[in-house]
Each structure stands twice: as structure tokens, then as C-alpha cells.
Design a protein around this motif. Structure first.
Motif, PDB file in Angstrom:
ATOM      1  N   GLN A  63       0.838  -1.196   0.000  1.00 57.47           N
ATOM      2  CA  GLN A  63       0.000   0.000   0.000  1.00 57.47           C
ATOM      3  C   GLN A  63       0.879   1.253   0.000  1.00 57.47           C
ATOM      4  OE1 GLN A  63      -3.565  -0.195   2.672  1.00 57.47           O
ATOM      5  NE2 GLN A  63      -2.500  -1.968   3.540  1.00 57.47           N
ATOM      6  N   PRO A  64       0.610   2.213  -0.881  1.00 56.07           N
ATOM      7  CA  PRO A  64       1.380   3.453  -0.881  1.00 56.07           C
ATOM      8  C   PRO A  64       1.256   4.177   0.454  1.00 56.07           C
ATOM      9  CG  PRO A  64       0.077   3.256  -2.884  1.00 56.07           C
ATOM     10  CD  PRO A  64      -0.401   2.179  -1.959  1.00 56.07           C
ATOM     11  N   LEU A  65       2.398   4.526   1.020  1.00 61.20           N
ATOM     12  CA  LEU A  65       2.411   5.134   2.351  1.00 61.20           C
ATOM     13  C   LEU A  65       1.645   6.447   2.391  1.00 61.20           C
ATOM     14  CD1 LEU A  65       3.709   4.623   5.173  1.00 61.20           C
ATOM     15  CD2 LEU A  65       5.607   6.065   4.420  1.00 61.20           C
ATOM     16  N   ASP A  66       1.718   7.216   1.320  1.00 64.90           N
ATOM     17  CA  ASP A  66       1.087   8.535   1.337  1.00 64.90           C
ATOM     18  C   ASP A  66      -0.434   8.462   1.265  1.00 64.90           C
ATOM     19  OD1 ASP A  66       0.841   7.726  -1.289  1.00 64.90           O
ATOM     20  OD2 ASP A  66       1.970   9.407  -2.142  1.00 64.90           O
ATOM     21  N   ARG A  67      -1.002   7.280   1.103  1.00 63.64           N
ATOM     22  CA  ARG A  67      -2.462   7.132   1.099  1.00 63.64           C
ATOM     23  C   ARG A  67      -3.001   6.571   2.410  1.00 63.64           C
ATOM     24  NH1 ARG A  67      -3.383   4.414  -4.903  1.00 63.64           N
ATOM     25  NH2 ARG A  67      -2.253   6.017  -6.104  1.00 63.64           N
ATOM     26  N   LEU A  68      -2.118   6.352   3.380  1.00 64.31           N
ATOM     27  CA  LEU A  68      -2.523   5.741   4.641  1.00 64.31           C
ATOM     28  C   LEU A  68      -2.685   6.813   5.717  1.00 64.31           C
ATOM     29  CD1 LEU A  68      -0.092   2.686   4.621  1.00 64.31           C
ATOM     30  CD2 LEU A  68      -2.539   2.671   4.103  1.00 64.31           C
ATOM     31  N   GLY A  69      -3.820   6.797   6.388  1.00 64.08           N
ATOM     32  CA  GLY A  69      -4.051   7.701   7.503  1.00 64.08           C
ATOM     33  C   GLY A  69      -3.407   7.178   8.773  1.00 64.08           C
ATOM     34  N   VAL A  70      -3.562   7.943   9.860  1.00 64.96           N
ATOM     35  CA  VAL A  70      -2.919   7.604  11.127  1.00 64.96           C
ATOM     36  C   VAL A  70      -3.383   6.240  11.630  1.00 64.96           C
ATOM     37  CG1 VAL A  70      -2.710   8.248  13.551  1.00 64.96           C
ATOM     38  CG2 VAL A  70      -2.537  10.006  11.786  1.00 64.96           C
ATOM     39  N   ARG A  71      -4.673   6.001  11.602  1.00 66.86           N
ATOM     40  CA  ARG A  71      -5.185   4.735  12.121  1.00 66.86           C
ATOM     41  C   ARG A  71      -4.741   3.559  11.248  1.00 66.86           C
ATOM     42  NH1 ARG A  71      -8.736   4.220  16.141  1.00 66.86           N
ATOM     43  NH2 ARG A  71      -9.416   2.094  16.580  1.00 66.86           N
ATOM     44  N   ALA A  72      -4.737   3.757   9.942  1.00 74.43           N
ATOM     45  CA  ALA A  72      -4.286   2.686   9.050  1.00 74.43           C
ATOM     46  C   ALA A  72      -2.803   2.395   9.270  1.00 74.43           C
ATOM     47  CB  ALA A  72      -4.538   3.072   7.601  1.00 74.43           C
ATOM     48  N   LEU A  73      -2.001   3.428   9.481  1.00 76.52           N
ATOM     49  CA  LEU A  73      -0.581   3.221   9.763  1.00 76.52           C
ATOM     50  C   LEU A  73      -0.376   2.443  11.055  1.00 76.52           C
ATOM     51  CD1 LEU A  73       1.125   6.614   8.825  1.00 76.52           C
ATOM     52  CD2 LEU A  73       1.580   4.377   7.809  1.00 76.52           C
ATOM     53  N   ALA A  74      -1.219   2.719  12.051  1.00 76.40           N
ATOM     54  CA  ALA A  74      -1.092   2.034  13.336  1.00 76.40           C
ATOM     55  C   ALA A  74      -1.338   0.537  13.221  1.00 76.40           C
ATOM     56  CB  ALA A  74      -2.051   2.641  14.347  1.00 76.40           C
ATOM     57  N   GLN A  75      -2.085   0.120  12.202  1.00 75.76           N
ATOM     58  CA  GLN A  75      -2.314  -1.308  12.002  1.00 75.76           C
ATOM     59  C   GLN A  75      -1.110  -1.980  11.352  1.00 75.76           C
ATOM     60  OE1 GLN A  75      -5.261  -1.902  13.488  1.00 75.76           O
ATOM     61  NE2 GLN A  75      -5.366   0.334  13.511  1.00 75.76           N
ATOM     62  N   LEU A  76      -0.288  -1.183  10.669  1.00 74.95           N
ATOM     63  CA  LEU A  76       0.791  -1.743   9.860  1.00 74.95           C
ATOM     64  C   LEU A  76       2.164  -1.674  10.514  1.00 74.95           C
ATOM     65  CD1 LEU A  76      -0.122  -0.450   6.298  1.00 74.95           C
ATOM     66  CD2 LEU A  76      -0.096  -2.832   7.052  1.00 74.95           C
ATOM     67  N   ARG A  77       2.455  -0.544  11.195  1.00 71.56           N
ATOM     68  CA  ARG A  77       3.819  -0.384  11.671  1.00 71.56           C
ATOM     69  C   ARG A  77       3.859   0.211  13.077  1.00 71.56           C
ATOM     70  NH1 ARG A  77       2.929   4.214  13.037  1.00 71.56           N
ATOM     71  NH2 ARG A  77       3.198   6.133  11.843  1.00 71.56           N
ATOM     72  N   SER A  78       4.806  -0.283  13.854  1.00 70.20           N
ATOM     73  CA  SER A  78       5.105   0.294  15.163  1.00 70.20           C
ATOM     74  C   SER A  78       6.503   0.897  15.099  1.00 70.20           C
ATOM     75  CB  SER A  78       5.020  -0.759  16.263  1.00 70.20           C
ATOM     76  OG  SER A  78       5.793  -1.893  15.945  1.00 70.20           O
ATOM     77  N   VAL A  79       6.743   1.930  15.919  1.00 70.73           N
ATOM     78  CA  VAL A  79       7.984   2.697  15.803  1.00 70.73           C
ATOM     79  C   VAL A  79       8.622   2.899  17.177  1.00 70.73           C
ATOM     80  CG1 VAL A  79       9.038   4.841  14.987  1.00 70.73           C
ATOM     81  CG2 VAL A  79       7.014   3.927  13.817  1.00 70.73           C
ATOM     82  N   PHE A  80       9.872   2.534  17.272  1.00 74.16           N
ATOM     83  CA  PHE A  80      10.702   2.884  18.433  1.00 74.16           C
ATOM     84  C   PHE A  80      11.521   4.101  18.009  1.00 74.16           C
ATOM     85  CE2 PHE A  80      13.027   1.276  22.271  1.00 74.16           C
ATOM     86  CZ  PHE A  80      14.055   2.217  22.285  1.00 74.16           C
ATOM     87  N   PRO A  81      11.182   5.308  18.511  1.00 73.88           N
ATOM     88  CA  PRO A  81      11.870   6.513  18.045  1.00 73.88           C
ATOM     89  C   PRO A  81      13.250   6.663  18.659  1.00 73.88           C
ATOM     90  CG  PRO A  81      10.299   7.083  19.750  1.00 73.88           C
ATOM     91  CD  PRO A  81      10.135   5.607  19.500  1.00 73.88           C
ATOM     92  N   GLN A  82      14.101   7.384  17.984  1.00 73.43           N
ATOM     93  CA  GLN A  82      15.441   7.649  18.500  1.00 73.43           C
ATOM     94  C   GLN A  82      15.341   8.421  19.812  1.00 73.43           C
ATOM     95  OE1 GLN A  82      18.789  10.557  16.969  1.00 73.43           O
ATOM     96  NE2 GLN A  82      18.781   8.735  15.680  1.00 73.43           N
ATOM     97  N   GLY A  83      16.103   7.993  20.794  1.00 74.91           N
ATOM     98  CA  GLY A  83      16.086   8.672  22.084  1.00 74.91           C
ATOM     99  C   GLY A  83      15.090   8.067  23.044  1.00 74.91           C
ATOM    100  N   SER A  84      13.877   7.816  22.586  1.00 75.08           N
ATOM    101  CA  SER A  84      12.799   7.192  23.366  1.00 75.08           C
ATOM    102  C   SER A  84      12.552   7.872  24.705  1.00 75.08           C
ATOM    103  CB  SER A  84      13.072   5.693  23.575  1.00 75.08           C
ATOM    104  OG  SER A  84      14.171   5.469  24.434  1.00 75.08           O
ATOM    105  N   ASP A  85      12.819   9.194  24.797  1.00 72.45           N
ATOM    106  CA  ASP A  85      12.540   9.912  26.035  1.00 72.45           C
ATOM    107  C   ASP A  85      11.036   9.997  26.262  1.00 72.45           C
ATOM    108  OD1 ASP A  85      15.224  10.354  26.452  1.00 72.45           O
ATOM    109  OD2 ASP A  85      15.227  12.305  25.457  1.00 72.45           O
ATOM    110  N   ILE A  86      10.610   9.754  27.486  1.00 69.02           N
ATOM    111  CA  ILE A  86       9.197   9.856  27.862  1.00 69.02           C
ATOM    112  C   ILE A  86       9.017  11.153  28.631  1.00 69.02           C
ATOM    113  CG2 ILE A  86       7.311   8.793  29.160  1.00 69.02           C
ATOM    114  CD1 ILE A  86       8.747   6.094  28.697  1.00 69.02           C
ATOM    115  N   ARG A  87       8.254  12.070  28.096  1.00 69.64           N
ATOM    116  CA  ARG A  87       8.165  13.426  28.646  1.00 69.64           C
ATOM    117  C   ARG A  87       6.780  13.754  29.199  1.00 69.64           C
ATOM    118  NH1 ARG A  87      12.846  15.827  27.360  1.00 69.64           N
ATOM    119  NH2 ARG A  87      13.995  15.122  25.519  1.00 69.64           N
ATOM    120  N   PHE A  88       6.066  12.733  29.610  1.00 73.70           N
ATOM    121  CA  PHE A  88       4.753  12.983  30.214  1.00 73.70           C
ATOM    122  C   PHE A  88       4.592  12.051  31.407  1.00 73.70           C
ATOM    123  CE2 PHE A  88       4.565  10.691  26.176  1.00 73.70           C
ATOM    124  CZ  PHE A  88       4.187   9.423  26.585  1.00 73.70           C
ATOM    125  N   GLY A  89       3.813  12.502  32.388  1.00 70.49           N
ATOM    126  CA  GLY A  89       3.770  11.844  33.683  1.00 70.49           C
ATOM    127  C   GLY A  89       2.797  10.691  33.803  1.00 70.49           C
TER     128      GLY A  89
END
Length: 250
Positions: A63-89
Motif C-alpha cells: 500500500q502506498p504510504l502517502d495514502r494511509l491515515g494515522v489509524r491505518a498506519l497504526a495497524q501496519l507499523r510500530s515505531v521505536f523513536p530515537q532517544g525514546s525519552d518519555i516526557r509525560f507523567g
């Protein structure tokens, strides 16, 4: 599962990706390696849908990435971001539970999945600590647990071992390897060439915004190539138990 075709990206006059093509199959673990500024994290961000390329295209599961919304992306890929700092309590367990938020999964399985992921990341004993009080390594393990519970066919990890001690580096990469064995497509940015050699099916070496080599660890991690790209003399040995290359500086 991951298709990158002739992708280029420039920001503020600097070329960050230069005609990059990459394909990663289901059931594989691919390691992106290269010196600082080579374009590894930028490529991962483009594949995740966080950055849009100037040219070329990216597909996930055909599926072309630019046609996928936020919810559709959440079904396909998970992301570990660089740094992985958690800034909320939030509490640690609540952060992990967020991995299920946008997934179309049976809610009756949420508790089991969260418990299993926290156990694998060895953070169960921290479940009700404020995530902002954790060390960098503890936050990274919490983020990895959140990635695990999202349970997606594509897993994108940006320097997941950077803040971890020796034991947890091995556990996270072993967990990533297990995901690939189970059929997921795992793509990880790694700075440690020995971890890449030990766990990846394919190593992709980047330099100056482009891919300069891709193949098995033995094919890519040669002394001549590493010395040319990293400008550091090395020797290559064979791991006595794993049989993979071991990179030592000289």
C-alpha cells in the motif's frame, strides 16, 4: 512488506537521502548501519510516514504510504523513536498500554499482551512508577514494550539499544529477532556493528545519504568496506559460538 523505491529527500538545502531503494521481506530483520549523518534515521522516518520524500515512493504491505491515515498506519507499523525519552507523567504500564490505543485488536487480549510485553522487557516491577522518573535505559525498555504490544507486521526501531546495558541490548535484539521469526518485518537502525552481525539477516550500510552495500553480515561487514566508510582500521574475526563476523578496531 517494506518497499522503498528511488527515494530522495532534502531539507534546507542539504541532501539527506539520495535515490535510496530498499526492500524488506516478511520474516526478516534488516539492520541499517553507517556513520553519523549517513541518513539512517531519516530513512527510517520516511518509512514510518513521519517525513515525506521529495521523490520516489514508499509502500507498506503493497500500500502506498502517502495514502494511509494515522489509524491505518497504526495497524501496519510500530515505531521505536530515537532517544525514546518519555516526557509525560504517566505510569509505566499506562505508557505500554498506549501501544494498543489505535489497534483494531480484541480488547479482551489487551491485559495479557501488556503483561507479556512488560515481562519480556523486564519492567513489570516498575509498572506503577512515573515514567519520567526512569533512567534512560528503563525508558528505552518501556518504549520497546509499547512497540511489542502494538503487534504490527512492520516494526521500525531507531537505535533501540543506545541507552541499554549489555544484558538488555541482547534481550531487545533477541526480541526483535523473535518478531522476525514470527513473520514480522523488522528494520533497525544500529550503531553496534557486532549486534547487527549477530542478529540481522541483512545489513544495509549507508554513507552520505545513500546505500553503499546491502547483503548478509559476511557480505557487507568486510574490513575494507568498514575502513572506507568509517575511516577506522578494523579486523574481522569469526564469533566462536554464533559464527557471525566480529568487528574489532585495530
Amino acid at each position: 512488506m517494506i518497499g522503498v523505491e528511488h527515494v530522495s529527500l532534502g531539507i534546507e538545502g542539504k541532501l539527506l537521502l539520495d535515490d535510496v531503494s530498499l526492500h524488506c521481506a516478511p520474516g526478516s530483520l534488516t539492520a541499517l548501519v553507517g556513520p553519523n549523518g549517513a541518513g539512517k534515521s531519516t530513512l527510517l522516518s520516511v518509512i514510518a510516514g513521519d517525513l515525506a520524500p521529495d521523490r520516489g515512493r514508499v509502500t507498506l504491505g503493497g500500500q502506498p504510504l502517502d495514502r494511509l491515515g494515522v489509524r491505518a498506519l497504526a495497524q501496519l507499523r510500530s515505531v521505536f523513536p530515537q532517544g525514546s525519552d518519555i516526557r509525560f507523567g504517566y505510569m509505566v504500564q499506562e505508557v505500554v498500554e498506549m501501544g494498543r490505543a489505535f489497534r483494531d485488536l480484541p480488547p479482551d487480549d489487551d491485559a495479557r499482551a501488556v503483561d507479556a510485553a512488560m515481562g519480556q522487557a523486564e519492567i513489570t516491577h516498575m509498572a506503577w512508577r512515573d515514567a519520567q522518573t526512569l533512567s534512560g535505559g528503563e525508558q528505552a525498555r518501556t518504549t520497546f514494550a509499547r512497540v511489542l504490544v502494538q503487534d504490527t507486521p512492520v516494526v521500525l526501531l531507531d537505535e533501540p539499544t543506545a541507552a541499554l546495558d549489555l544484558r538488555h541490548q541482547e534481550r531487545v535484539l533477541a526480541g526483535a529477532r523473535s518478531l522476525a521469526t514470527g513473520g514480522a518485518t523488522v528494520l533497525a537502525v544500529l550503531h553496534d556493528l557486532n549486534l547487527a552481525a549477530a542478529y540481522a539477516d541483512t545489513v544495509v550500510l549507508m554513507e552520505n545519504a545513500a546505500i553503499v552495500a546491502a547483503g548478509s553480515p559476511w557480505e557487507v561487514l568486510t574490513a575494507a568496506r568498514i575502513e572506507a566508510v568509517y575511516r577506522q582500521p578494523v579486523c574481522i574475526l569469526t564469533h566462536p559460538e554464533r559464527g557471525c563476523p566480529v568487528v574489532l578496531t585495530t
